[in-house]
Scaffold this motif. Structure first.
Motif, mmCIF file in Angstrom:
data_model
loop_
_atom_site.group_PDB
_atom_site.id
_atom_site.type_symbol
_atom_site.label_atom_id
_atom_site.label_comp_id
_atom_site.label_asym_id
_atom_site.label_seq_id
_atom_site.Cartn_x
_atom_site.Cartn_y
_atom_site.Cartn_z
ATOM 1 N N ASN A 81 59.832 37.239 44.179
ATOM 2 C CA ASN A 81 58.447 36.830 44.347
ATOM 3 C C ASN A 81 57.640 37.525 43.264
ATOM 4 N N LEU A 82 57.075 36.754 42.351
ATOM 5 C CA LEU A 82 56.279 37.316 41.250
ATOM 6 C C LEU A 82 54.825 36.918 41.415
ATOM 7 N N ASN A 83 53.944 37.865 41.225
ATOM 8 C CA ASN A 83 52.501 37.630 41.257
ATOM 9 C C ASN A 83 51.891 38.229 40.005
ATOM 10 N N ALA A 84 50.975 37.496 39.387
ATOM 11 C CA ALA A 84 50.298 37.996 38.196
ATOM 12 C C ALA A 84 48.856 37.495 38.216
ATOM 13 N N SER A 85 47.983 38.261 37.595
ATOM 14 C CA SER A 85 46.589 37.819 37.483
ATOM 15 C C SER A 85 46.019 38.269 36.143
ATOM 16 N N TYR A 86 45.087 37.477 35.650
ATOM 17 C CA TYR A 86 44.402 37.787 34.401
ATOM 18 C C TYR A 86 42.985 37.268 34.528
ATOM 19 N N LYS A 87 42.042 38.207 34.446
ATOM 20 C CA LYS A 87 40.628 37.889 34.655
ATOM 21 C C LYS A 87 40.480 37.184 35.997
ATOM 22 N N ASN A 88 39.984 35.952 36.051
ATOM 23 C CA ASN A 88 39.778 35.257 37.320
ATOM 24 C C ASN A 88 40.959 34.374 37.717
ATOM 25 N N TRP A 89 41.973 34.318 36.891
ATOM 26 C CA TRP A 89 43.143 33.474 37.147
ATOM 27 C C TRP A 89 44.241 34.265 37.848
ATOM 28 N N ASP A 90 44.980 33.605 38.723
ATOM 29 C CA ASP A 90 46.140 34.240 39.347
ATOM 30 C C ASP A 90 47.293 33.236 39.391
ATOM 31 N N PHE A 91 48.492 33.781 39.459
ATOM 32 C CA PHE A 91 49.709 32.979 39.414
ATOM 33 C C PHE A 91 50.731 33.620 40.332
#
Length: 162
Positions: free
Chosen positions: A35-45
């Motif tokens: 399970n991978l979670n990532a975020s950058y500024k207002n975006w998330d994945f």
């Protein structure tokens, strides 16, 4: 010619029910997931995937659908791939046993020919989201708002490494 060959397991000179044995292993050697979670500024994945390694499957459908012999629990259905790649006098390197209505050699009985590799990796969930800036939604009297797109059961990869 063109029939499957069966092994005399108990060595009595006859192929019969006494030669039955356990084929393959339906329990995987390894169950895994990520399970991978990532975020950058207002975006998330996020992405969730899982799979198994070291599992054998009996391909019952391949066994029953590659015959001309009618059976009680299946529809006699000769698939185009099977008809194109079955053993015949003009195709002696065919992948499948020869077609026979009588099937006296029982090519469609359970054997290791029908045991397939069950290893897979499945992308179960993929999600991309955007969280709105608080200053942008303050006029709507919201403290936070997020929009996202999600895909379930995106795809499954069969792994052939054995």
């Amino acid at each position: 010619l063109g029939d499957l060959k069966y092994k005399d397991i108990n060595g009595d000179g006859h192929i019969d029910s006494n030669d039955m044995c356990v084929l393959g292993n339906g329990f995987p050697d390894l169950n895994y997931g990520l399970n991978l979670n990532a975020s950058y500024k207002n975006w998330d994945f996020s992405i969730y995937m899982y799979g198994v390694l070291g599992q054998d499957l009996l391909s019952y459908s391949a066994m029953k659908l590659s015959t001309m012999t009618p059976c009680d629990d299946c529809v006699s259905n000769i698939l185009k791939e099977v008809t194109n790649d079955a053993w015949s006098s003009s195709n002696t390197t065919g992948k499948y046993p020869r077609f026979s209505i009588t099937d006296l050699n029982y090519n469609t009985r359970c054997s290791d020919y029908w045991i397939k590799n069950g290893d897979f990796l499945k992308i179960n969930n993929l999600q991309i989201g955007y969280t709105f800036d608080k200053n942008l939604i303050k006029s709507l009297r919201l403290t936070s708002a997020r929009i996202y797109a999600s895909i379930q059961n995106l795809f499954c990869i069969l792994i052939v490494i054995r």
